[in-house]
Write an enzyme that holds these catalytic residues in place. Structure first.
Site, PDB file in Angstrom:
ATOM      1  CB  SER A 192      -0.293  -7.908  -1.487  1.00  0.00           C
ATOM      2  OG  SER A 192      -1.164  -8.796  -0.818  1.00  0.00           O
ATOM      3  CD  GLU A 249     -10.174   4.164   0.586  1.00  0.00           C
ATOM      4  OE1 GLU A 249      -9.976   5.395   0.513  1.00  0.00           O
ATOM      5  OE2 GLU A 249      -9.522   3.335  -0.088  1.00  0.00           O
ATOM      6  CE  LYS A 270      -4.244  -1.671   0.088  1.00  0.00           C
ATOM      7  NZ  LYS A 270      -5.133  -1.432  -1.082  1.00  0.00           N
TER       8      LYS A 270
END
Lengths: 270, 406
Positions: free
Chosen positions: B388, B121, B99
């Site tokens: 990830s 968010e 991220k």
């Protein structure tokens, strides 16, 4: 000329301003909506904006979000909302009805099926919050062909070029959102609204109705003074929430809220 | 697929209105339009601005810790008995997930645009942590919107965000998960649009977000491509990534789209099983609709109301998906599949015990599918899993599933 245009033209001829209440269809119960619509008309509504409930109303504050949740709890669908308008029309062939909501329920029903059913039921206009004119290529012609007015939003952030372009795509009226925010907030600055609406009037011949932040006779009159009409939503929906247990009391409460706004608006012309 | 995707075709997407074929676009209320158009214009300028790019590359290298390794999972490969399994170690990024590649990019963008107030968010909390982190790094005010249900499930990440100086807003409306967090972030954005930059965490949302998040995340695929050529002498035969909104998957897939020999697999959350309806797999079992500013595959009922989703992993618990994935599905370039909660848990345990790498529950979906896939392939073929994120944030969930009190 559409029913919306006729109504707004007649008001203009009388030097009066349009009072446009909003309620969410199916709130507090689908059986109550048509009766509430007649109550709004009796209390002085010129046009009704009937909200189509959506699970994710991103442009709305908590009051209308909760109204959507109440309506959806009873399974209120777009087809049912259209049926409510049809029932309303059996007793009222004069008051224009604008369906206001989000795109996905319409997309799920199918745009052509929606447009046909809406016209058949006596719907006059459609305002889709999350459909800017840039994305309306497939939808707008279906409305135009059927004489359904497409109503788009203008906001404090809309540039002059966009005001012109959006007005080109609009018919009936344009809806000016009085402040940057969601429905039900209380950020309205009447002086700013006055200068913006004045400016919008220079860029389009369409009537300009103003919504967001109109809560009582005082704000209705202040905004009515500078626009062609006022849209009243969250304060009505909040009244529905607080009186949902007793339908007669609810009708009285809505009347007590709307009627002074009507008088205040009509007081502007005398 | 009918025609080969050329570099030229790919660079033309999204088109001028933000469409990927029938998907994408900009379905928002009028108040946000000017801001989105300004962002698009500024981003297109900065994208080719050497100063901006140099700053971004430096942050990726020195702050995020890139390049991340491409690691040969030797024991897992041997146990699986098929294709070689390689892991792209995004779990080793600063903050523990991919991220941050995007949040550092968007926060730099915000700084270049002079916006001091950041909103985001978050579902699992990884994007929220990554946003709070870069806000601390750049001295920006940070507000994170998180569904109240996820605040419960991911209390560790909530605490991390608060330590980093962010204000966490628990969202009580709707299903109290990621979609509702996104609704409230958009409501905040509309209310403070002049001073606020919205850092969207995935490749969804209105144009230009799916494009710019993809661009920032594409570093994953570019590195993988180079590392695979260095270490194996060829391109991988298959890439596997989990798909919630789909940012890690698009970041991995994008630099390979015109390499026809490379098979792409996006793994959605099958929850309790597609047939139960309790899942979060719009590409596998949904249909096109419009939500959160773009047209894409959605989970919805017959009346167009957005359906509740279920997944053991908060980060995949979302009823929509990035529009570019919808397009890749429809043209047949990528395959979208699903694995259940139970299979994902199996993948989680396997990677933890066999390789000593504890994946996030989101990633565990990709691991579970890749193991099944590799078993059907030849020993001289290679599969790359995009790892990830790391699984530390999920230990409470895992413990609970195993009936253990921590």
């Amino acid at each position: 000329m559409s029913r919306i245009e006729r109504t707004l033209e007649a008001l203009k001829g009388q030097g009066r301003k349009a009072l446009i209440p909003y309620i969410t269809a199916g709130d507090p119960h689908p059986d109550a909506t048509v009766g509430l619509m007649h109550t709004l008309v009796a209390a002085g509504a010129d046009i009704i904006e009937l909200g189509v409930p959506f699970s994710d109303p991103m442009a709305d504050g908590p009051v209308i979000q909760l109204a959507c949740e109440r309506a959806l709890k009873h399974g209120t669908s777009l087809r049912q909302v259209i049926a409510m308008v049809k029932e309303f029309r059996t007793k009222d062939s004069e008051t224009p009805i604008v369906l206001m909501g989000y795109l996905n329920p319409m997309e799920a029903m199918g745009y052509e099926a929606f447009a046909d059913a809406a016209v058949d039921a006596g719907v006059d206009g459609v305002l889709t919050v999350d459909l800017p004119p840039e994305e309306a290529d497939d939808v707008a012609p279906l409305f135009t062909e059927r004489n359904l007015d497409a109503i788009f939003l203008l906001s404090p952030t809309t540039t002059d070029d966009r005001i012109r372009a959006i007005s080109e795509h609009s018919s009936g009226y344009v809806y000016y959102v009085s402040f940057n925010g969601v429905t039900g907030a209380s950020k309205i600055n009447v002086d700013e609204v006055a200068s913006r609406v004045d400016h919008i009037h220079k860029l389009t011949a369409l009537p300009v109705a103003v919504g967001f932040g109109i809560r009582d006779a005082h704000t209705a009159a202040a905004v009515g003074r500078v626009s062609d009409g006022v849209i009243v939503g969250s304060v009505l929906v909040d009244t529905i929430a607080r009186n949902q247990a007793d339908n007669d009391q609810l009708k009285r409460a809505l009347t007590d809220l709307l009627h002074p706004m009507r008088e205040a608006l009509d007081g502007l012309s005398s | 697929m009918s025609e080969k995707l050329t570099e030229e075709m790919l660079s033309a997407l999204p088109d001028a209105r933000g469409h990927f074929g029938a998907f994408g676009g900009r379905f928002v209320s009028e108040t946000l339009m000017d801001s989105l158009m300004t962002l698009e214009k500024e981003y297109k300028m900065l994208k080719n601005d050497p100063e901006f790019q140099a700053r971004f590359d430096k942050e990726l290298a020195d702050y995020v810790g890139r390049p991340t390794p491409l690691y040969f999972a030797e024991r897992l490969t041997r146990e699986t008995g098929g294709a070689q399994i390689w892991l792209k170690r995004e779990d080793l990024c600063h903050t523990g997930a991919h991220k941050v590649n995007n949040t550092i990019g968007q926060a730099l963008l915000a700084s270049f645009l002079g916006k001091k107030r950041i909103i985001a968010e978050t579902g699992a909390g990884q994007h929220g942590v990554a946003t709070a982190t870069v806000c601390a790094r750049l001295g920006l005010e940070c507000h994170v919107f998180m569904g109240a249900e996820d605040v419960q499930r991911q209390s560790l990440n909530v605490f991390r965000m608060k330590l980093l100086g962010a204000e966490v807003h628990a969202v009580e409306s709707g299903t109290r998960t990621l979609k509702d967090a996104m609704n409230d972030a958009m409501r905040d954005w509309v209310s403070y649009v002049d001073e606020t930059f919205y850092i969207i965490g995935t490749v969804a949302g209105p144009h230009p977000y799916p494009m710019l998040v993809r661009d920032f995340q594409s570093v994953i695929g570019r590195e993988t491509r180079r590392q695979a050529l260095e270490k194996t002498g060829k391109l991988p035969d298959a890439l596997v990534a989990c798909v919630g909104g789909g940012s890690n998957a698009i970041g991995m897939f994008y630099p390979f789209l015109s390499d026809e020999s490379v098979q792409l697999y996006g793994v959605e959350a099958g929850g309790l099983g597609i047939e139960t309806g309790k899942h979060a797999a719009p590409l596998c079992a949904g249909r096109p609709g419009v939500l959160h500013g773009n047209r894409t595959y959605l989970m919805e009922d017959e009346n167009g109301q957005i359906a509740g989703t279920h997944s053991v992993s908060a980060g995949l618990d979302y009823p929509g998906v990035g529009p570019e994935h919808s397009w890749l599905k429809d043209i047949g370039r990528a395959n979208y599949v699903s694995v259940t909660d139970d299979e994902a848990m199996e993948g989680f345990r396997k990677l933890t015990r066999v390789e000593g790498i504890m994946p996030a529950l989101e990633t565990a979906h990709a691991v579970a599918y890749a193991i099944k896939l590799a078993a059907t392939m030849d020993k001289d073929q290679t599969v790359v899993i995009n790892v990830s994120g790391r699984g530390d944030k999920d230990i409470n969930t895992v413990a609970k599933l195993e009936g253990i009190e921590i």
